[in-house]
Design an enzyme around this catalytic site. Structure first.
Site, mmCIF file in Angstrom:
data_model
loop_
_atom_site.group_PDB
_atom_site.id
_atom_site.type_symbol
_atom_site.label_atom_id
_atom_site.label_comp_id
_atom_site.label_asym_id
_atom_site.label_seq_id
_atom_site.Cartn_x
_atom_site.Cartn_y
_atom_site.Cartn_z
ATOM 1 C CG ASN A 12 -9.404 31.780 -61.466
ATOM 2 O OD1 ASN A 12 -10.235 32.044 -60.597
ATOM 3 N ND2 ASN A 12 -9.283 30.568 -61.989
ATOM 4 C CE LYS A 14 -6.828 28.640 -60.068
ATOM 5 N NZ LYS A 14 -5.952 27.538 -60.383
ATOM 6 C CG HIS A 104 -10.324 26.870 -64.324
ATOM 7 N ND1 HIS A 104 -9.764 25.890 -63.549
ATOM 8 C CD2 HIS A 104 -9.396 27.858 -64.425
ATOM 9 C CE1 HIS A 104 -8.546 26.276 -63.182
ATOM 10 N NE2 HIS A 104 -8.306 27.465 -63.705
ATOM 11 C CD GLU A 106 -8.423 24.900 -60.282
ATOM 12 O OE1 GLU A 106 -9.147 25.849 -59.907
ATOM 13 O OE2 GLU A 106 -7.180 24.992 -60.375
ATOM 14 C CD GLU A 176 -5.783 28.246 -66.871
ATOM 15 O OE1 GLU A 176 -5.219 29.154 -66.280
ATOM 16 O OE2 GLU A 176 -6.707 27.584 -66.393
ATOM 17 N N GLY A 182 -0.868 25.694 -60.588
ATOM 18 C CA GLY A 182 -0.656 25.649 -59.147
ATOM 19 C C GLY A 182 0.478 24.733 -58.724
ATOM 20 C CB SER A 222 3.185 28.054 -62.509
ATOM 21 O OG SER A 222 2.603 26.987 -61.786
HETATM 22 O O1 LIG Z 1 -6.909 30.150 -63.612
HETATM 23 C C1 LIG Z 1 -5.707 30.149 -63.340
HETATM 24 C C2 LIG Z 1 -4.909 28.973 -63.545
HETATM 25 O O2 LIG Z 1 -5.552 27.835 -63.106
HETATM 26 C C3 LIG Z 1 -3.476 29.087 -63.148
HETATM 27 O O3 LIG Z 1 -3.291 28.976 -61.755
HETATM 28 P P1 LIG Z 1 -1.833 29.198 -61.151
HETATM 29 O O4 LIG Z 1 -1.341 30.514 -61.673
HETATM 30 O O5 LIG Z 1 -2.024 29.199 -59.656
HETATM 31 O O6 LIG Z 1 -0.979 28.069 -61.650
#
Ligand SMILES: O=C[C@H](O)COP(=O)(O)O
Length: 264
Positions: A12, A14, A104, A106, A176, A182, A222
């Protein structure tokens, strides 16, 4: 029982990488995986770029006959109409999109998406032939209160309202924990297994064992090449939803190749 679920590694992006950068990133990812003789039938690899990149990614995937697939990060609950700024699932299907992330954290946090809207988006995606990657998971205060299992399962219940067993069997669910997204703070493999198993058990209760055995449950938060193998060793974890680490094609290829570590 022995699993026949094909692991999925979904990156992803983002709100990162414009359409030029997307082309370079997908090319590099594809080359890296090709050099490593990656077996896409053994571990599926997907990228979820921003909407504005999708046409460029489609063109590249088609022209080079790439085996990796792609998806979107969100979708409208509606097919068409006066919904300024929204993207129809039909438009995504036209662009050759396979997956779409729905719910998600977010989106839930910054756009106030609730379980009813997530449910509507799951349904609109399925109706257009897209595979939803349904995201669920708890924030830190819920984890600290020890309520992470019921919280996550309530999100799951809400998203599945009105779906048939056949529809659910084809879903991807991504657990998640918000506190691990993140932050560099990864849930332990045991944390990931606890919730991925709980999600599967819940689907078995709501539907049947065959549906529970078929649905793929990913972990996200992460994930990196250095921790993916221990997470994937858990029996109910069928892949990863990778954010930051998916922006680096060599690192993401290593994650996809967690079984071999042949890349790099
Ligand atoms: O969609 C992915 C997740 O929100 C994980 O993000 P991350 O790997 O940057 O922690």
């Amino acid at each position: 029982m022995a699993t026949t679920r094909t692991p999925l590694m979904a990156g992803n992006w983002k709100m990162n990488l414009d359409h030029h950068q997307a082309t370079h990133t997908v090319q590099k990812l594809a080359w890296t995986l090709k050099d490593a003789k990656h077996d896409f039938g053994a571990v599926e690899v997907a990228v979820l770029p921003p909407f504005t990149d999708l046409r460029s990614v489609q063109t590249l995937v088609d022209a080079d006959k790439l085996e990796l697939v792609y998806g979107a990060q969100d979708v409208s609950a509606h097919e068409s109409g006066a919904y300024t700024g929204e993207i129809s699932p039909l438009f995504l299907a036209k662009l050759g999109v396979t997956y779409v992330a729905v719910g998600h954290s977010e989106r839930r946090e910054y756009h106030h998406e609730d379980d009813a809207l997530v449910n509507a988006k799951v349904k609109s995606s399925l109706a257009a032939g897209l595979v939803p990657i349904l995201c669920v998971g708890e924030p830190l205060e819920v984890r600290k209160a020890g309520e992470h299992v019921p919280h996550t399962l309530a999100q799951l219940d809400g998203a599945l309202v009105g779906l048939s067993a056949e529809q659910v069997a084809g879903l991807v669910v991504a657990y998640e924990p918000v506190w691990a997204i993140g932050t560099g703070e990864t849930a332990t493999p045991e944390d990931a297994q606890e919730l991925c198993a709980a999600i599967r058990v819940r689907i078995g209760e709501l539907y049947d064992q065959a549906t529970a055995d078929a649905v793929r449950v990913l972990y996200g938060g992460s994930v990196k090449s250095s921790n993916v193998a221990s997470i994937m060793a858990k029996p109910d974890v069928d892949g990863a939803l990778v954010g930051g680490a998916s922006l680096d094609p060599e690192e993401f290829a290593k994650i996809a190749r967690y079984q071999s570590h042949q890349v790099g």
